[in-house]
Design an enzyme around this catalytic site. Sequence first.
Site, PDB file in Angstrom:
ATOM      1  N   GLU A  71      63.211  99.182  48.311  1.00  0.00           N
ATOM      2  CA  GLU A  71      64.129  99.427  47.190  1.00  0.00           C
ATOM      3  C   GLU A  71      63.437 100.386  46.236  1.00  0.00           C
ATOM      4  O   GLU A  71      62.214 100.485  46.231  1.00  0.00           O
ATOM      5  CB  GLU A  71      64.408  98.120  46.420  1.00  0.00           C
ATOM      6  CG  GLU A  71      65.209  97.092  47.194  1.00  0.00           C
ATOM      7  CD  GLU A  71      65.415  95.803  46.390  1.00  0.00           C
ATOM      8  OE1 GLU A  71      65.081  95.784  45.188  1.00  0.00           O
ATOM      9  OE2 GLU A  71      65.886  94.828  46.988  1.00  0.00           O
ATOM     10  N   HIS A 119      66.120  93.552  40.308  1.00  0.00           N
ATOM     11  CA  HIS A 119      64.896  92.779  40.156  1.00  0.00           C
ATOM     12  C   HIS A 119      64.127  93.161  38.916  1.00  0.00           C
ATOM     13  O   HIS A 119      63.443  94.162  38.870  1.00  0.00           O
ATOM     14  CB  HIS A 119      64.055  92.923  41.412  1.00  0.00           C
ATOM     15  CG  HIS A 119      64.836  92.528  42.629  1.00  0.00           C
ATOM     16  ND1 HIS A 119      64.891  93.284  43.751  1.00  0.00           N
ATOM     17  CD2 HIS A 119      65.630  91.470  42.851  1.00  0.00           C
ATOM     18  CE1 HIS A 119      65.672  92.689  44.644  1.00  0.00           C
ATOM     19  NE2 HIS A 119      66.136  91.580  44.111  1.00  0.00           N
TER      20      HIS A 119
END
Lengths: 405, 405, 313, 313
Positions: free
Chosen positions: D223, D261
Amino acid sequence: MDLLEYQAKELFRQQGIPVLPSQRIDRPTELKGLTIPFPVVLKSQVYTSARGKMGGIRFVENTIDAIAAAQAIFHLPIMGKYPKVLLAEAKYNAEREFYIAVALDSATRRPVLLGSQFGGVEVEAKLSKISQVVVTQEFSPYYARRLALKMGLEGKLLSAVTDIVEKMYRLFTERDLDLVEINPLAVSSNQELMALDGKIVVNDAAIGRQPELASLVATIPDQAVPHALTCSINLVEREGNIGVLCNGAGLTMATLDLLQKSKGKAANFVDLGGDYRHCCPPSVLQDRLKQAFDLITQEKSVKVVLVNILGGVASCLQVAEAIAGFLKWQSGQQVPFVVRLAGDQFHSARGLLAAMDVPVFESIDEAVLEAVKRSAAPATQSVSPPHGASQPAQTGNSPLILASA
Amino acid sequence: MDLLEYQAKELFRQQGIPVLPSQRIDRPTELKGLTIPFPVVLKSQVYTSARGKMGGIRFVENTIDAIAAAQAIFHLPIMGKYPKVLLAEAKYNAEREFYIAVALDSATRRPVLLGSQFGGVEVEAKLSKISQVVVTQEFSPYYARRLALKMGLEGKLLSAVTDIVEKMYRLFTERDLDLVEINPLAVSSNQELMALDGKIVVNDAAIGRQPELASLVATIPDQAVPHALTCSINLVEREGNIGVLCNGAGLTMATLDLLQKSKGKAANFVDLGGDYRHCCPPSVLQDRLKQAFDLITQEKSVKVVLVNILGGVASCLQVAEAIAGFLKWQSGQQVPFVVRLAGDQFHSARGLLAAMDVPVFESIDEAVLEAVKRSAAPATQSVSPPHGASQPAQTGNSPLILASA
Amino acid sequence: MSEIREVRGLGQPLPAMDFAGSRVLVQGIAEPLGALYVPLMQRYGTSIVAGVSPAFGGTEAAGIPVFDLVEQAIEQVGAVDVAVLFVAPYTMLDAALEAMAAGIRQLVLVTEGIPPLDMVRLLREAESTETFVVGPSSPGIIIPDKILLGTHPPYCYQPGSVGIISRSGTLTSEVALELTRAGLGQSIAVGIGGDAIVGSSFQQWLQILEEDEQTEAIVLVGEIGGESEETAARYIAEAIEKPVVAYVAGITAPKGQQIGHAGAIISSRIARIGTEIGSVESKLAAFKRAKVPVADRPSKIPKLVMQALEKRC
Amino acid sequence: MSEIREVRGLGQPLPAMDFAGSRVLVQGIAEPLGALYVPLMQRYGTSIVAGVSPAFGGTEAAGIPVFDLVEQAIEQVGAVDVAVLFVAPYTMLDAALEAMAAGIRQLVLVTEGIPPLDMVRLLREAESTETFVVGPSSPGIIIPDKILLGTHPPYCYQPGSVGIISRSGTLTSEVALELTRAGLGQSIAVGIGGDAIVGSSFQQWLQILEEDEQTEAIVLVGEIGGESEETAARYIAEAIEKPVVAYVAGITAPKGQQIGHAGAIISSRIARIGTEIGSVESKLAAFKRAKVPVADRPSKIPKLVMQALEKRC
């Protein structure tokens, strides 16, 4: 240093440990303004756990009874001490009583959690039932859970005790305590917990970084504030007629032992401390000696002062000069001194003090014998030969009250 | 979540980190009641560090000037945002400016201390001058001393910086922060230190155990309270015309990437979260879907809703039922849905939704193409064949504002 | 068995005589205690290669270079074997952790008044790094005419073959003085510290002196309170071949009370309520069981040592 | 070199296939996530021998005995190999410390929302006890048709020779589903967790899969944000022989931003202000340097894997 029950409970309350509504009572008439509904328990605030059997705890149903009971408790000595304060507390119906504590264990060099389902007055009778958990690494709640499980608890009660032990441990570390104890920790019929009595021992060495504890302690009438970190001189009173001054705890104990073996009795003593107090290195020794002599000789029963100083960086001469200075200043009332010195410049020191009729010995044994001899005789300025045998009047264990230094 | 400067300074003050006297200003007229003596600095309270160059900081000498300057700052957008609050602060004469921070380093998985003698506006230009100390074990002040020494400090300044870093570290751990930064840390001509500007980033996951921080945050106008620990649905707005709903951050990013590659533009999106939120397991999925659809379709620009759910414990049929339920409830305004599902009971789900003219795909790529195609066409209820090519109106990078979920 | 565990618990110390040639670092060299005792140690021949006192880096003390940080000192002067710490009580933990992080594996903590919970963390770290810690509240170690790591007054000591292990400060020197006057020199003397929580234990030192070739007899100087003497007595019975003579101060103090070292008896007061551990009777009985003669006054120690040595030959 | 250190940092994991026969303990078995996923794991064949949930000791969950304490569970059912933790975020640290204290050396932390400073302490302890930690905020580990340690939906997976290593949850399953549909089964799939501070790293898993006989190719699912992908790319170039294919989600997200996140890019934001680490360009360039093909969408992954395998043969 111990806290009184009501102070311990104030800390419990701050930490979220359940305690009953309560009120500090300084005078019986304050019970007229009681905000807790009756029935109420009145408890003598003294530093002993045996007060219950001695009548220091009473249940009262109304204001008139409360005032009468309070007057009685204020006038009831517990182990020779009168309470300065009472605690008025709501009454609680305990179904069972547990014992929980957090303490320091010097063998494992770790904090230890202690707990038993047999608390209250039962705890002394069922010592073998106390479970222990040593907190070997940084604390985590599982240590508390381990204790609750070892105590034989389960379900809701296991969680509730775990929670209280966790809070006690946080109190213990955040406040630098030597001991936190809840006894009894009451269990109600619906399995709720309540700290009915609590004991907290504050670590004297750490009080300098615990400003809130220091101010809490300052609110206790007659409570000596810990001196471990200051350079103040700590005089311990006893019931004989020899004043004792030594440097170092071990040497002080050894000297007192020798005194008692020779049938001498200490009137009081001062331990000047070892050589490694950060705040008072030997360089300030002379001032401290002067202060100590002042304190020791203020006690009228002191017939002789025994000094036993093992010099380190400080020389015998420096000690002797302090003694000589004190004796000159004190010239009116003249309590005789017996001195034992070790270290540099011993002979100069002996010479200086001999000129003032103060005997100086190399051996402790001899100095002790001489001091005992002088304490048995009527006060005199003349020096006896060092090796006389002593005949003190009394022996026996006097009730010593010893403080930490 | 970031704190504003004045909030960070409140925490600094509580921790004993030196800050100047200051006052929060909500309206220019409050400057009449200023308790800080002039000259005073007025600072726009916005979440960006570039405000100085943009006119968000002004020095004023008297009340009249202060009110005028405050009005100007309140009406000055910084990076598109108007301040809700100003901070009025005493002026300070800095001789030098240091940079100090405590942050989390994901590579070493440890907190890291950062410091430089070249702080203030210099810091970006002299990045190579920033010293780092990784706090490998439990913190102790020597880590702070190590940083001060690496920064090239000595004597009184070494001690003073060590002391501030130590306090910053305690703030960092006690409050569960992601970042504490002081820039500049001003050094006066007599080597005293002052935190002139400060930045604090609160960890969203930890806010549930930081009640004081949570209430501090609640005092910021327009500040979104972190939602990471609640099960509330978080809608992120963008500037296109496709509403997007996915489950899981990675899958959401991948879906938005595919949308953009196919020249589609998201109007907004919701990430329902992965499968391991303690507070909202898949069992509450249907309620959450309903709430999410509500939020997404409230935006008038949404011409089509793209749903991409990879089912875990929840079946495709459960998701389909939630969609069907929503479409029935929403019957009036009918935004078309394009759905991609994976998991158990896919065929039943497809059957249920086909009956309502909602296409259901197994492949994300196809679902994305279909959604883009529909977003380009005028709103319609009819279903196109899945494999049509799309011709979107616009491409280009719209300024996305993405939030954490 | 618990004794064995204890001995292993806190770093394996070097054989005693290995202390003699140590390269020494002094932490708190610019503080009052450091300033007082560093010249004493130097005069005794201790090789102090560097000092550390934060904010005093770059200066000198008694001709010794002073640094802000232990690791910086080591970088400049090379590895050191022992650190002697004279820092203020509330900075002792940090200074000791710093020394351990810099790789020093033998520490002598002199200062009195360290909060016991700081010692708990300090000793946890010492266990995990296998660091040998003496003290706190300790006069440290002296090997007569070789090295002084602490505050022992040199005039009390002369080289010889009696090892002294003690919980006290001045009383340790008093015992040494009695031995010296009786013509019995010392191989080494150590004060393990008078606090409730200390680093090295009686057992560790018994083990060191048992293995030390220079040592022929051991004098153990105890105090009332705590249970170190009982544990040591059991360990002597189990593992020590050399003759041991004991002395215990405070034997006329009332039961359960203690002069001096605060907190030392917390655990026995609580965890072992009603048992006799820590009392005079308990300690004397333990030594009796271990067949260790106990002197009833310091001046009797030399005679008991000589008797013990004769009996052995 | 830093990569090597990192790999050694956190416990030496077993070779991948050794997870297969593990005896598993579930912590938080009576909590919502535990109650949901334990039956799923059981149906998949995972051998769950005990559960732990304080205050639920003595009960049963899904036929599994529940205990109040990990050490008590082990005493009753014997040693376990892996603990899977579904406990609430703020009790994760305590539960993991408890598992390590009880001797469990492999942990899978599933729950999302663990405060990063709790993870710092947890991983410090893991390093010192050589415990292998997967997660938190992680779907855990699946070895198709053998064992499920976490939340991976089984329908996405089938046995085969492709290993998947990912920072994501559902996206990991998405990638597996693409492979499965293309006829490429998986040897193992792991989600290392999406948080800023996680236990096992990409490198550790690359090393495990490099050594795993079942695995012939590796898919790395990254990511934007953080620098795990850059570090992994360097490690692949240095140490991995098997073919690796990468995919990175979030490549159209604006620079310096991140979806999902929280906190993952703190260190690059501060310590490396102005550098490109964490950005799309940085990650794609790193993979290019390491000669790792990058799929521009999940559906392209199977084709790249097949090409890589063919090239190798």
